[in-house]
Design a protein around this motif. Structure first.
Motif, PDB file in Angstrom:
ATOM      1  N   HIS A   1       0.848  -1.029   0.020  1.00 20.25           N
ATOM      2  CA  HIS A   1       0.019   0.070   0.092  1.00 20.25           C
ATOM      3  C   HIS A   1       0.682   1.327  -0.040  1.00 20.25           C
ATOM      4  O   HIS A   1       0.145   2.439   0.252  1.00 20.25           O
ATOM      5  N   SER A   2       2.156   1.047  -0.195  1.00 18.35           N
ATOM      6  CA  SER A   2       3.015   2.111  -0.101  1.00 18.35           C
ATOM      7  C   SER A   2       2.943   3.211  -1.393  1.00 18.35           C
ATOM      8  O   SER A   2       3.213   4.365  -1.144  1.00 18.35           O
ATOM      9  N   PRO A   3       2.592   2.898  -2.469  1.00 19.15           N
ATOM     10  CA  PRO A   3       2.496   3.773  -3.386  1.00 19.15           C
ATOM     11  C   PRO A   3       1.592   4.981  -3.309  1.00 19.15           C
ATOM     12  O   PRO A   3       1.866   6.080  -3.694  1.00 19.15           O
ATOM     13  N   THR A   4       0.649   4.721  -2.389  1.00 22.77           N
ATOM     14  CA  THR A   4      -0.479   5.600  -2.235  1.00 22.77           C
ATOM     15  C   THR A   4       0.282   6.952  -1.611  1.00 22.77           C
ATOM     16  O   THR A   4       0.017   8.114  -1.758  1.00 22.77           O
ATOM     17  N   SER A   5       1.137   6.631  -0.180  1.00 20.82           N
ATOM     18  CA  SER A   5       1.809   7.468   0.305  1.00 20.82           C
ATOM     19  C   SER A   5       3.021   8.440  -0.555  1.00 20.82           C
ATOM     20  O   SER A   5       3.286   9.633  -0.163  1.00 20.82           O
TER      21      SER A   5
ATOM     22  N   GLU B   1     -11.445   3.550  17.689  1.00 17.80           N
ATOM     23  CA  GLU B   1     -12.248   3.083  16.600  1.00 17.80           C
ATOM     24  C   GLU B   1     -12.139   3.922  15.357  1.00 17.80           C
ATOM     25  O   GLU B   1     -12.952   3.863  14.337  1.00 17.80           O
ATOM     26  N   GLN B   2     -11.118   4.818  15.190  1.00 21.97           N
ATOM     27  CA  GLN B   2     -10.998   5.556  14.090  1.00 21.97           C
ATOM     28  C   GLN B   2     -10.478   4.680  12.810  1.00 21.97           C
ATOM     29  O   GLN B   2     -11.028   4.869  11.647  1.00 21.97           O
ATOM     30  N   LEU B   3      -9.700   3.612  12.952  1.00 16.08           N
ATOM     31  CA  LEU B   3      -9.117   2.758  12.016  1.00 16.08           C
ATOM     32  C   LEU B   3     -10.487   2.115  11.567  1.00 16.08           C
ATOM     33  O   LEU B   3     -10.603   1.721  10.402  1.00 16.08           O
ATOM     34  N   ALA B   4     -11.350   1.433  12.471  1.00 23.35           N
ATOM     35  CA  ALA B   4     -12.499   0.732  12.197  1.00 23.35           C
ATOM     36  C   ALA B   4     -13.374   1.724  11.094  1.00 23.35           C
ATOM     37  O   ALA B   4     -14.259   1.196  10.270  1.00 23.35           O
ATOM     38  N   ALA B   5     -13.588   2.831  11.656  1.00 18.89           N
ATOM     39  CA  ALA B   5     -14.426   3.787  10.782  1.00 18.89           C
ATOM     40  C   ALA B   5     -13.819   4.015   9.565  1.00 18.89           C
ATOM     41  O   ALA B   5     -14.778   3.949   8.581  1.00 18.89           O
ATOM     42  N   MET B   6     -12.589   4.221   9.092  1.00 19.68           N
ATOM     43  CA  MET B   6     -12.004   4.334   8.077  1.00 19.68           C
ATOM     44  C   MET B   6     -12.393   3.041   7.186  1.00 19.68           C
ATOM     45  O   MET B   6     -12.851   3.378   5.997  1.00 19.68           O
ATOM     46  N   GLU B   7     -12.292   1.898   7.775  1.00 18.28           N
ATOM     47  CA  GLU B   7     -12.525   0.627   6.974  1.00 18.28           C
ATOM     48  C   GLU B   7     -13.715   0.704   6.552  1.00 18.28           C
ATOM     49  O   GLU B   7     -14.352   0.164   5.458  1.00 18.28           O
ATOM     50  N   LEU B   8     -14.907   1.277   7.242  1.00 19.56           N
ATOM     51  CA  LEU B   8     -16.280   1.150   7.005  1.00 19.56           C
ATOM     52  C   LEU B   8     -16.420   2.125   5.906  1.00 19.56           C
ATOM     53  O   LEU B   8     -17.402   1.574   5.053  1.00 19.56           O
ATOM     54  N   MET B   9     -15.778   3.205   5.834  1.00 16.23           N
ATOM     55  CA  MET B   9     -15.837   4.167   4.710  1.00 16.23           C
ATOM     56  C   MET B   9     -15.000   3.771   3.370  1.00 16.23           C
ATOM     57  O   MET B   9     -14.888   4.633   2.498  1.00 16.23           O
ATOM     58  N   ALA B  10     -14.369   2.276   3.309  1.00 16.74           N
ATOM     59  CA  ALA B  10     -13.716   1.998   2.207  1.00 16.74           C
ATOM     60  C   ALA B  10     -12.581   2.553   2.134  1.00 16.74           C
ATOM     61  O   ALA B  10     -11.941   2.597   1.196  1.00 16.74           O
ATOM     62  N   VAL B  11     -11.881   3.213   3.228  1.00 13.58           N
ATOM     63  CA  VAL B  11     -10.503   3.703   3.151  1.00 13.58           C
ATOM     64  C   VAL B  11      -9.492   2.775   3.864  1.00 13.58           C
ATOM     65  O   VAL B  11     -10.034   2.286   4.977  1.00 13.58           O
ATOM     66  N   ASN B  12      -8.632   2.385   3.273  1.00 13.65           N
ATOM     67  CA  ASN B  12      -7.637   1.282   3.926  1.00 13.65           C
ATOM     68  C   ASN B  12      -6.763   1.909   4.768  1.00 13.65           C
ATOM     69  O   ASN B  12      -6.066   3.106   4.318  1.00 13.65           O
ATOM     70  N   PRO B  13      -6.911   1.497   6.047  1.00 14.60           N
ATOM     71  CA  PRO B  13      -6.243   2.493   7.096  1.00 14.60           C
ATOM     72  C   PRO B  13      -4.631   2.175   7.056  1.00 14.60           C
ATOM     73  O   PRO B  13      -3.908   3.273   7.347  1.00 14.60           O
ATOM     74  N   VAL B  14      -4.337   0.984   6.258  1.00 17.75           N
ATOM     75  CA  VAL B  14      -2.731   0.838   5.975  1.00 17.75           C
ATOM     76  C   VAL B  14      -2.327   1.890   5.201  1.00 17.75           C
ATOM     77  O   VAL B  14      -1.305   2.505   5.250  1.00 17.75           O
ATOM     78  N   ALA B  15      -3.228   2.020   3.868  1.00 18.63           N
ATOM     79  CA  ALA B  15      -2.615   2.965   3.193  1.00 18.63           C
ATOM     80  C   ALA B  15      -2.674   4.470   3.432  1.00 18.63           C
ATOM     81  O   ALA B  15      -1.930   5.112   3.406  1.00 18.63           O
ATOM     82  N   ARG B  16      -3.900   4.591   4.202  1.00 15.52           N
ATOM     83  CA  ARG B  16      -3.836   6.134   4.533  1.00 15.52           C
ATOM     84  C   ARG B  16      -3.180   6.689   5.820  1.00 15.52           C
ATOM     85  O   ARG B  16      -2.798   7.889   5.934  1.00 15.52           O
ATOM     86  N   VAL B  17      -3.238   5.785   6.907  1.00 21.95           N
ATOM     87  CA  VAL B  17      -2.548   5.997   8.101  1.00 21.95           C
ATOM     88  C   VAL B  17      -1.228   5.335   8.283  1.00 21.95           C
ATOM     89  O   VAL B  17      -0.197   6.093   8.827  1.00 21.95           O
ATOM     90  N   VAL B  18      -1.099   4.127   8.234  1.00 21.62           N
ATOM     91  CA  VAL B  18       0.168   3.499   8.393  1.00 21.62           C
ATOM     92  C   VAL B  18       1.236   3.864   7.394  1.00 21.62           C
ATOM     93  O   VAL B  18       2.399   4.311   7.955  1.00 21.62           O
ATOM     94  N   ALA B  19       1.130   3.771   6.319  1.00 24.84           N
ATOM     95  CA  ALA B  19       2.319   3.969   5.196  1.00 24.84           C
ATOM     96  C   ALA B  19       2.929   5.178   5.197  1.00 24.84           C
ATOM     97  O   ALA B  19       3.951   5.417   5.221  1.00 24.84           O
ATOM     98  N   PRO B  20       2.119   6.359   5.253  1.00 26.22           N
ATOM     99  CA  PRO B  20       2.688   7.596   5.328  1.00 26.22           C
ATOM    100  C   PRO B  20       3.699   7.718   6.420  1.00 26.22           C
ATOM    101  O   PRO B  20       4.584   8.439   6.310  1.00 26.22           O
TER     102      PRO B  20
END
Lengths: 165, 264
Positions: free
Chosen positions: B36-40, B130-149
């Motif tokens: 998921h790094s390319p996103t960052s 539960e922000q990570l869970a909320a992101m997943e519910l919105m179809a945003v991958n938390p690994v790509a959006r939060v972790v990789a950057p």
């Protein structure tokens, strides 16, 4: 914090990091190993290299002209075969000599090249005909002591006494 | 007797199996992170914020510590060198020890305690609330959006910080050596320049700090992501980040040094 400010500070951060690397490159270090394209290899055989190390400087008239690139023992003749990487812009005649010298009494050892008078120049891979080995301090002292003992007291002691006065 | 042996080996086996499971999870997490790094890098302003967070905010502690480490090195080194009449080699001592070892290692230790712990706490708290869970519910991958950057922000910052640490340390050594102890300025710099090789010493230090950057950032994001979603869990994860990072940095340093400087 606003986006623009973040970009600004990250830019400063990257510039400061690059400046630190530049400082380390320019002020702190030097490139001692020459790229192969700018140097050619010469070989010198020594009976004794003393404490010479790889990457030790090669100097001519005190100017660094290259580095020692490898040291090995010649298994046939039991001499040390030292390869020198010399900068391409410096050429030495075929009757040049190489000797191992010491900078200061306890300093590092380096190779001094004394140029000869021949018209022909040494090419890559050539060997120095004339070399002189490192001076090993223990041998020097023992030789001095033996010559002192052989010479007897007649010649040496009066002079030594004079010097003391 | 047999009963005792069974209990003994279960006692031994359970933590071993747990740490093995955790190691496996960390490896799979690293693979997912890389995928998921390319996103960052495509959305670089996400990473930019993390470089600001991990790198820019660590500059002060790195610069001040580097200055003091260099000054202490110069004072202590002078005490020893002056006995052998080699006090003009002080610059060599300060520069080599900083560029080869102290810059990358102490820089990484400071980075782990300043930025690594903050990253773990941030991700851990996001998970606990539960922000990570909320992101997943919105179809945003938390690994790509939060972790990789956060990971890449740390990896990019670390070599820059280590270079700053070394540079400031050498300046500190200069300040103590030349104006305070009265060494000759010319021989201080020229001996340093002839003894320190750019490719062998400086670049190997940079490579070391890049390795440490990957290790510290990975440990920080993983411990945050893996933290139990409680207040206690987040605090434990933060502690583990600092402790594990310190151990990994020192062990990795030995391995890298053995490969880089052996036989030179």
């Amino acid at each position: 914090m606003k986006r623009g400010m973040i970009d600004f500070w990250v830019g400063i951060f990257a510039a400061a990091g690059a400046a630190a690397l530049l400082f380390l490159a320019v002020q702190v270090s030097s490139q001692s190993t020459l790229p192969a394209s700018q140097s050619y290899e010469l070989v010198a055989n020594f009976e004794n290299i003393g404490g010479l190390k790889i990457r030790a400087p090669v100097k001519s008239a005190g100017v660094v002209v290259g580095r020692v690139s490898s040291i090995e023992l010649d298994p046939q003749r039991y001499v040390a075969r030292v390869r020198l990487a010399v900068e391409s812009r410096y050429q030495f005649s075929t009757d040049s000599s190489a000797e191992i010298l010491t900078s200061g009494l306890l300093g590092e050892q380096y190779i001094g090249l004394t140029p000869g008078a021949d018209d022909k120049m040494l090419k890559a891979g050539d060997t120095f005909k004339i070399t002189s080995s490192a001076i090993v301090l223990e041998q020097l002292i023992s030789r001095f002591l033996f010559s002192k003992a052989e010479g007897g007291d007649k010649n040496t002691t009066p002079e030594a006494g004079k010097e003391l006065k | 007797m047999a009963d005792f042996l069974v209990r003994f080996f279960s006692r031994l086996g359970a933590p071993f199996a747990r740490s093995l499971v955790k190691l496996g999870f960390a490896c799979r997490f690293f693979v997912a992170l890389l995928r998921h790094s390319p996103t960052s890098f495509l959305r670089f302003n996400l990473t930019m914020r993390e470089i600001w967070f991990a790198g820019v905010l660590s500059v002060l502690i790195i610069v001040v510590s580097g200055l003091f480490v260099g000054m202490v090195l110069a004072l202590q080194g002078y005490e020893t060198l002056v006995r052998f009449g080699a006090s003009s080699s002080l610059g060599v001592l300060v520069a080599l020890s900083l560029v080869r070892e102290l810059g990358p290692v102490v820089g990484a230790l400071l980075f782990a305690s300043r930025a690594g712990s903050a990253i773990t706490a941030e991700i851990g708290l996001m998970k606990a609330t539960e922000q990570l869970a909320a992101m997943e519910l919105m179809a945003v991958n938390p690994v790509a959006r939060v972790v990789a950057p956060r990971f890449w922000g740390g990896v990019i910052s670390m070599p820059l910080l280590a270079a700053m640490f070394s540079a400031m340390g050498i300046l500190g050594g200069y300040l103590v050596g030349v104006p305070l102890l009265g060494l000759d300025e010319g021989s201080f710099w020229s001996q340093m320049q002839s003894a320190v090789d750019f490719r062998l010493d400086v670049m190997n230090g940079v490579i070391k700090s890049a390795f440490f950057g990957v290790a510290v950032s990975l440990i920080a994001v993983f411990e945050g992501y893996d933290a139990p979603p409680t207040a206690e869990g987040v605090s434990g994860a933060t502690t583990r980040t600092v402790v594990t990072s310190a151990l990994v940095i020192l062990a990795l340093d030995f391995v890298l040094t053995a490969f880089m400087f052996r036989g030179v």
